[in-house]
Design a protein around this motif. Structure first.
Motif, PDB file in Angstrom:
ATOM      1  N   TRP A  99      21.066  61.905  47.428  1.00 28.94           N
ATOM      2  CA  TRP A  99      21.927  63.413  48.080  1.00 28.94           C
ATOM      3  C   TRP A  99      21.288  64.047  49.091  1.00 28.94           C
ATOM      4  O   TRP A  99      21.747  64.839  49.594  1.00 28.94           O
ATOM      5  N   LEU A 100      19.875  63.834  49.197  1.00 31.75           N
ATOM      6  CA  LEU A 100      19.255  64.697  49.982  1.00 31.75           C
ATOM      7  C   LEU A 100      18.770  64.131  51.245  1.00 31.75           C
ATOM      8  O   LEU A 100      18.666  63.022  51.411  1.00 31.75           O
ATOM      9  N   GLU A 101      18.627  64.859  52.152  1.00 28.97           N
ATOM     10  CA  GLU A 101      17.908  64.650  53.563  1.00 28.97           C
ATOM     11  C   GLU A 101      16.862  65.803  54.038  1.00 28.97           C
ATOM     12  O   GLU A 101      17.624  66.898  54.255  1.00 28.97           O
ATOM     13  N   GLU A 145       8.818  73.535  44.908  1.00 25.33           N
ATOM     14  CA  GLU A 145       9.962  74.474  44.743  1.00 25.33           C
ATOM     15  C   GLU A 145      10.434  75.016  45.961  1.00 25.33           C
ATOM     16  O   GLU A 145      11.644  74.983  45.748  1.00 25.33           O
ATOM     17  N   ASP A 146       9.743  75.414  46.883  1.00 25.21           N
ATOM     18  CA  ASP A 146       9.984  75.761  47.954  1.00 25.21           C
ATOM     19  C   ASP A 146      10.817  74.954  48.747  1.00 25.21           C
ATOM     20  O   ASP A 146      11.807  75.243  49.232  1.00 25.21           O
ATOM     21  N   ASP A 147      10.492  73.758  48.965  1.00 26.85           N
ATOM     22  CA  ASP A 147      11.317  72.549  49.694  1.00 26.85           C
ATOM     23  C   ASP A 147      12.592  72.198  48.751  1.00 26.85           C
ATOM     24  O   ASP A 147      13.800  72.375  49.433  1.00 26.85           O
ATOM     25  N   ASP A 148      12.665  72.451  47.528  1.00 26.47           N
ATOM     26  CA  ASP A 148      13.815  72.038  46.798  1.00 26.47           C
ATOM     27  C   ASP A 148      14.781  73.166  46.755  1.00 26.47           C
ATOM     28  O   ASP A 148      16.039  73.002  46.679  1.00 26.47           O
ATOM     29  N   ARG A 184      27.302  63.076  50.729  1.00 29.16           N
ATOM     30  CA  ARG A 184      26.674  61.927  49.993  1.00 29.16           C
ATOM     31  C   ARG A 184      27.141  62.080  48.591  1.00 29.16           C
ATOM     32  O   ARG A 184      26.596  61.082  47.613  1.00 29.16           O
ATOM     33  N   ILE A 185      27.596  63.023  48.047  1.00 28.73           N
ATOM     34  CA  ILE A 185      27.703  63.304  46.525  1.00 28.73           C
ATOM     35  C   ILE A 185      28.807  62.483  46.089  1.00 28.73           C
ATOM     36  O   ILE A 185      30.030  62.714  46.589  1.00 28.73           O
TER      37      ILE A 185
END
Length: 227
Positions: A108-110, A3-6, A118-119
């Motif tokens: 959508w993530l990096e 969750e912290d990364d997110d 990217r969206i």
């Protein structure tokens, strides 16, 4: 992914991307209600990117992770959640400002941060409120499910536990429009301290048994008791 990364970049994402005021939710939407994406007639026959059953399971695992008292247990729930989403090329994060589970394409993530360029289509994101009520349109299905759980409790544990299970089913159905086993620890406490004494009119025998009754409800639904 934890969750912290997110959580990195969530504030910007909320304003500029999935689920923000310019995204899938819309400026006038109630942040406590799940977003429903309207499909055009041309998309009616298309399969969703993430099947509804997977979305439901991902929501369940997210709630279990939040209520887990041991870090290792919470991480195990999150890992299970991510593995289920990986199969569809999606990932998950919790948007803290309105307590919403957001599922969106992993592309959508990096490095754990959403890349706005990217969206391609914000409607691809899926949002599920983790607080407040579920979809009132699902009430009949929820009531049918919860009634089946109540019947199981009554058959296996007796009428006292069955009566308490019925009171809990009424609470979860009428106040949250959700299955009984989806209740969080906070919602169970709300039932025990506020709803039950004021609305259930329990007998002394029922009051003495209510916590055991709630454990029976979760056992009947094959889910861990959140308290």
């Amino acid at each position: 992914m934890s969750e912290d990364d997110d959580a990195r970049g969530d504030a910007d994402v909320a304003d500029r991307s999935v689920g923000g005021t310019d995204g899938a939710r819309g400026a006038d939407a109630d942040p406590k209600q799940p977003v429903k994406v309207e499909e055009s007639d041309g998309d009616a026959d298309e399969e969703p990117e993430v099947p509804p059953a997977t979305v439901d399971e991902v929501e369940r695992l997210t709630r279990l992770a939040r209520d887990a008292v041991v870090d290792e247990e919470a991480e195990a729930y999150r890992a299970d959640r991510e593995s289920r989403l990986d199969a569809h090329g999606f990932t998950a994060r919790v948007r803290d400002e309105d307590d919403t589970l957001v599922l969106h394409p992993e592309e959508w993530l990096e490095d754990g941060t959403v890349q706005f360029d990217r969206i391609d289509d914000t409607d691809r994101a899926i949002e599920v409120s983790l607080s407040g009520a579920g979809d009132p349109d699902d009430w009949n299905d929820v009531e049918s499910h919860n009634s089946a759980v109540v019947e199981t409790v009554s058959d296996e544990y007796g009428s006292v536990h069955g009566a308490n299970a019925r009171a809990f089913a009424d609470f979860m159905g009428n106040h949250y429009a959700r299955p009984v086993e989806s209740a969080t620890a906070a919602e169970v406490e709300e039932f025990l301290t506020e709803y039950y004494p004021r609305n259930a009119w329990p007998s002394e025998e029922q009051r003495d048994a209510v916590r055991a009754s709630l454990r029976s409800v979760f056992e009947a639904a094959d889910e861990p008791f959140p308290l």
